[in-house]
Design an enzyme around this catalytic site. Sequence first.
Site, PDB file in Angstrom:
ATOM      1  N   HIS A  86      -2.855  -9.972  11.984  1.00 17.06           N
ATOM      2  CA  HIS A  86      -2.281  -8.726  11.477  1.00 17.06           C
ATOM      3  C   HIS A  86      -2.041  -7.832  12.673  1.00 17.06           C
ATOM      4  O   HIS A  86      -2.936  -7.646  13.501  1.00 17.06           O
ATOM      5  CB  HIS A  86      -3.235  -8.045  10.488  1.00 17.06           C
ATOM      6  CG  HIS A  86      -2.814  -6.651  10.158  1.00 17.06           C
ATOM      7  ND1 HIS A  86      -1.599  -6.368   9.592  1.00 17.06           N
ATOM      8  CD2 HIS A  86      -3.425  -5.456  10.352  1.00 17.06           C
ATOM      9  CE1 HIS A  86      -1.486  -5.064   9.439  1.00 17.06           C
ATOM     10  NE2 HIS A  86      -2.568  -4.483   9.888  1.00 17.06           N
TER      11      HIS A  86
ATOM     12  N   GLU B 207       0.831  -1.189   0.000  1.00 15.72           N
ATOM     13  CA  GLU B 207       0.000   0.000   0.000  1.00 15.72           C
ATOM     14  C   GLU B 207       0.871   1.246   0.000  1.00 15.72           C
ATOM     15  O   GLU B 207       0.385   2.354   0.213  1.00 15.72           O
ATOM     16  CB  GLU B 207      -0.965   0.003   1.199  1.00 15.72           C
ATOM     17  CG  GLU B 207      -0.281   0.023   2.542  1.00 15.72           C
ATOM     18  CD  GLU B 207      -1.206   0.478   3.655  1.00 15.72           C
ATOM     19  OE1 GLU B 207      -1.662  -0.402   4.382  1.00 15.72           O
ATOM     20  OE2 GLU B 207      -1.472   1.684   3.796  1.00 15.72           O
TER      21      GLU B 207
ATOM     22  N   CYS C  60      -3.465  -3.013   4.277  1.00 21.65           N
ATOM     23  CA  CYS C  60      -2.568  -4.081   4.724  1.00 21.65           C
ATOM     24  C   CYS C  60      -2.960  -5.456   4.210  1.00 21.65           C
ATOM     25  O   CYS C  60      -2.320  -6.454   4.546  1.00 21.65           O
ATOM     26  CB  CYS C  60      -2.530  -4.107   6.253  1.00 21.65           C
ATOM     27  SG  CYS C  60      -2.137  -2.513   6.971  1.00 21.65           S
TER      28      CYS C  60
END
Lengths: 464, 464
Positions: free
Chosen positions: B247, B83, B117
């Site tokens: 994450h 990203e 993400c």
Amino acid sequence: MAKNVGILAMDIYFPPTCVQQEAMEVHDGASKGKYTIGLGQDCMAFCTEVEDVISMSLTVVSSLLEKYGIDAKQIGRLEVGSETVIDKSKSIKTFLMPLFEACGNTDIEGVDSTNACYGGTAALFNCVNWVESSSWDGRYGLVVCTDSAVYAEGPARPTGGAAAIALLIGPDAPMVFESKFRGSHMSHVYDFYKPNLASEYPVVDGKLSQTCYLMALDSCYKQFCHKYEKFEGKQFSLSDADYVVFHSPYNKLVQKSFSRLFFNDCLRNASSVDEVAKEKLAPFSSLSGDESYQSRDLEKASQQVAKPMYDVKVQPTTLIPKQVGNMYTASLYAAFASLINNKHSSLDGNRVILFSYGSGLSATMFSLKFNGGKHPFSLSNIAAIMNVDKKLKSRHEIAPEKFVETLKLMEHRYGAKDFVTSKDCSLLAPGTYYLTEVDSMYRRFYAKKAKDSPCENGPVANGH
Amino acid sequence: MAKNVGILAMDIYFPPTCVQQEAMEVHDGASKGKYTIGLGQDCMAFCTEVEDVISMSLTVVSSLLEKYGIDAKQIGRLEVGSETVIDKSKSIKTFLMPLFEACGNTDIEGVDSTNACYGGTAALFNCVNWVESSSWDGRYGLVVCTDSAVYAEGPARPTGGAAAIALLIGPDAPMVFESKFRGSHMSHVYDFYKPNLASEYPVVDGKLSQTCYLMALDSCYKQFCHKYEKFEGKQFSLSDADYVVFHSPYNKLVQKSFSRLFFNDCLRNASSVDEVAKEKLAPFSSLSGDESYQSRDLEKASQQVAKPMYDVKVQPTTLIPKQVGNMYTASLYAAFASLINNKHSSLDGNRVILFSYGSGLSATMFSLKFNGGKHPFSLSNIAAIMNVDKKLKSRHEIAPEKFVETLKLMEHRYGAKDFVTSKDCSLLAPGTYYLTEVDSMYRRFYAKKAKDSPCENGPVANGH
């Protein structure tokens, strides 16, 4: 494994606002025919301040679901190919989720794929692979290609365009992938790129990009033929393809590309090239690769001998790209849609070769076969639903001055916050989504033009 | 169809330059423990002016190929999740192609996947699906997650980080996907996004993003359990997972997330929750969803009862995220790498549940099983090659003032052209790629630090 996976259904949307290339020639003080013959383009669509790649995607996805009678719960994967960046992190796919969240379907894989005009092809391959993989859950995949191609004032400006295409993916499709025959060419080049993050306009080296395109075409064709021959045990030639569909930045490059493939067949001594053509191209067989990309004489000679075959195998694919312009990720599939529009009643059993190119660069040549298709996924129904001729005819021609003015406004608005649009949807067809506002936090708000009234239907779900 | 498809090999790279969170607390005038206990973070890596997401990818890909003895010709697919946008059109993947073009391999599918993400997970799924599809040509897939997470001055700044991870994909893998058990949650929200195109920094609503993360976690877990139960005919609980990998924007959220899953198990009356824990959580069972996301008492109680299980199932996954910071797309796989680093000798037969989250939002919970693995793809060799402890130990601690100065320089350089870097690679390990120049056409030039000398090895192929 799912069988005969491919494209079940399609829809296309392009803005109803366009500018004639002839009028652009006059406006730009260009020589007559520079855009219409030199580039081979007729007309160019563009987004006004109420449309963008997100609104076009919302429009085409909601239209496809509605017109084919697909329940939003039946979609298990949704992915987008685009090179028009509105947000560098939040995918366009997430902007489409309200169409599915409304019926409680949030379990939908896929995000956005990016590499110039190739992102849509990457998304398409990903979706087909998903259906063939062990993670497939039996639902449909949906691929969206959406782009607005705009250029700074100068020679590239008439090669703009805008559109969104949606492709429904699943097994037992009327357009089936022949996935074993596939040749890719990926390389690190700077032919067209967007490093100026604050500007919507690309940096373009037009001459380099054309050479890169043709080199990638040669390389992909070589790989494609190699794999075909490996699996089929015989040489491939253009005679084995009923149609050839190219990514189409402008039509002239498509003409050059087909004659380049024809020249390749000639060098390979393939059955598609007759003795007369062979003789005419013989003088060029000793050129080096580099020389052959630059040779005007070769270009002229090969276009001439390939012309009869171009008229049959390529010309039926050129309608939308010539009328709408370069649609980046959607361009190749708009060319494919043109073929269905023109030939839907005679395609059964035909093979189509497609060439996808994205600067930077990534390119793939791949193959599809037409394979019947039951209602609502028959080719005739797909052609009827896309309704290309009517969509083209009901457009509004805008004067070049007004087009330039719109682009100036959009330069100002690109990456901006805290503005409302005119909300003027009078030129849009019923069912079209449009941008109403970007708030002080850069959040974007869209509305949908009502089906049965000329004014807006109220805002749609806009995230939280 | 290819069997036991999954991750064959891994490598990780993070910059050797880092700042201690304790020192950041002092520098920022924050209360003691705000970053180290409040966020749960120890240290944060960052790119100096000679590194970026492209150089980190070049480093990790060339390292993986070399250390596992993979011929660049054996790669048939390469895709990147990121990203961090350096160019809005040209994919990071194309910047990696020189590593493959050098040996004549340009037939490599895949481009970049984007949604905050989550892009790395999308790329990973795409690669696994490719190996299982009819378009697979028998070669390896390679997935790269690369990001540099930087924030404007303020409360989010200590949640930065930087890293690149490469994952080699193929059949008969030591880490096999259980693709039937997979739950996704995708939705249109503005919790973290990057609409200011001229700035590298995101717009963040930290509180909203945390709630979105937990809501997505609940939704994915529900889907995951539903699919597990459908295929296995029995209820899933945390007892069926040996490890859970999240994450990790910052460790505190990982702690909250695991206890949230534990609370879910409690509400589902699952076997993982004993009577004592049930009793302690009973008062919260009547809370509405919204109330439960806001309740500090629930958070405290559930973290307390889940703690013993957290220590066993999650703690071994936290090393790199705590030491390096948020690595966006690479964060989840850095947590997974931590597990291999810590437990490689005892993982055989174990199941790991992974939760991937990208703002905007897209999230998926999925499952992997460890399944032996032959040299060079054994877990012990993977751990030895990643060499995480040595990489962490050999870093250089940079003072907060110098870190802030670097970020100021990078703000200036973001999207800029026509500059040369210091070319100072003295802090970089041999074999590391670094940025030397961005020319007047925005073209980027990289060099590789030689293996056996402290100075540069000359430029690498830089496109044409």
